[in-house]
Motif scaffolding. Structure first.
Motif, PDB file in Angstrom:
ATOM      1  N   SER A  77       0.828  -1.206   0.000  1.00  0.00           N
ATOM      2  CA  SER A  77       0.000   0.000   0.000  1.00  0.00           C
ATOM      3  C   SER A  77       0.866   1.262   0.000  1.00  0.00           C
ATOM      4  CB  SER A  77      -0.920  -0.011   1.216  1.00  0.00           C
ATOM      5  OG  SER A  77      -1.669   1.164   1.297  1.00  0.00           O
TER       6      SER A  77
ATOM      7  N   HIS B   2       2.417   1.655  -3.572  1.00  0.00           N
ATOM      8  CA  HIS B   2       1.470   2.099  -4.596  1.00  0.00           C
ATOM      9  C   HIS B   2       0.988   3.529  -4.341  1.00  0.00           C
ATOM     10  CE1 HIS B   2       1.358  -1.490  -6.990  1.00  0.00           C
ATOM     11  NE2 HIS B   2       1.197  -2.228  -5.903  1.00  0.00           N
TER      12      HIS B   2
ATOM     13  N   GLU C 253      -4.572   0.576  -6.466  1.00  0.00           N
ATOM     14  CA  GLU C 253      -4.047  -0.459  -5.572  1.00  0.00           C
ATOM     15  C   GLU C 253      -3.987   0.019  -4.123  1.00  0.00           C
ATOM     16  OE1 GLU C 253      -3.277  -3.650  -6.343  1.00  0.00           O
ATOM     17  OE2 GLU C 253      -4.062  -3.210  -8.342  1.00  0.00           O
ATOM     18  N   ASP C 254      -4.218   1.295  -3.898  1.00  0.00           N
ATOM     19  CA  ASP C 254      -4.200   1.875  -2.550  1.00  0.00           C
ATOM     20  C   ASP C 254      -5.522   2.587  -2.293  1.00  0.00           C
ATOM     21  OD1 ASP C 254      -3.007   2.533  -0.067  1.00  0.00           O
ATOM     22  OD2 ASP C 254      -2.403   4.494  -0.837  1.00  0.00           O
TER      23      ASP C 254
ATOM     24  N   ASP D  81      -6.822   4.428   1.239  1.00  0.00           N
ATOM     25  CA  ASP D  81      -6.156   5.567   1.862  1.00  0.00           C
ATOM     26  C   ASP D  81      -6.816   6.861   1.373  1.00  0.00           C
ATOM     27  OD1 ASP D  81      -3.576   6.654   3.277  1.00  0.00           O
ATOM     28  OD2 ASP D  81      -3.780   7.767   1.399  1.00  0.00           O
TER      29      ASP D  81
END
Length: 189
Positions: free
Chosen positions: A108, A111, A133-134, A137
């Motif tokens: 994480s 990415h 992919e993150d 957040d």
């Protein structure tokens, strides 16, 4: 922020005295997250990294996860400050960590940092691949919304904005990003 700085500085100092290096690192890293000034944030990130190497009592897992977070924010802050060399160096270190680990925190961090750096360079399509992919957040979600906007993917942008407005997690990232997003009118294309 001034009161938070005092509280976190006191926490970092007490953690250092007690030999709690991970907690000292956490305090500095959290301070870096909300700093308005990139130079101040980068100093806190350096202090956070230094704290990780005071003693050898931190587990390898905790050390690597915290270092990945530090490198992530260093990449983002250095890019924002216009220091591409430092941003690339931090991202390269983080990429090496991610290549040799399946740890989700490290993945994480990588990415999120890669997506943020690519977004700062206005390489929107490349940024999207990393930011997706993150997707949990808040900072990455905010950048992902912008990347979708810039690439003309309005439906995806609206979906991300809706998810972001509904985000309620007890983190500094949420406290820094989400309230401002909630005050904005939904974007239209």
């Amino acid at each position: 922020p001034a009161e938070a700085d005092r509280a976190f500085a006191e926490t970092a100092e007490q953690a250092h005295i007690l030999g709690l290096d991970l907690q000292e690192s956490w305090a500095h890293q959290r301070m870096a997250e909300y700093q308005a000034d990139d130079a101040a944030a980068l100093k806190h990130l350096q202090a956070a990294e230094d704290a990780l190497s005071h003693r050898q009592e931190i587990s390898q897992l905790d050390h690597d996860e915290e270092l990945s977070r530090i490198l992530r924010y260093r990449t983002v802050r250095a890019a924002h400050a216009g220091n591409q060399e430092l941003a690339q160096k931090a991202l390269h270190s983080l990429e090496g960590m991610a290549a040799s680990s399946r740890n989700l925190v490290i993945q994480s961090s990588y990415h999120g940092a890669a997506g943020a750096l690519l977004a700062s360079q206005e390489k929107w399509q490349d940024a999207i691949a990393h930011l997706e992919e993150d997707e949990n957040d808040p900072s990455s979600m905010q950048l992902l919304s912008r990347a979708y906007y810039e690439s003309g993917a309005s439906q995806k942008m609206h979906e991300v904005e809706e998810r972001l407005r509904g985000t309620n997690v007890p983190t500094i990232e949420q406290a820094v990003v989400v309230p401002g997003v909630r005050l904005q009118k939904p974007s239209t294309m």
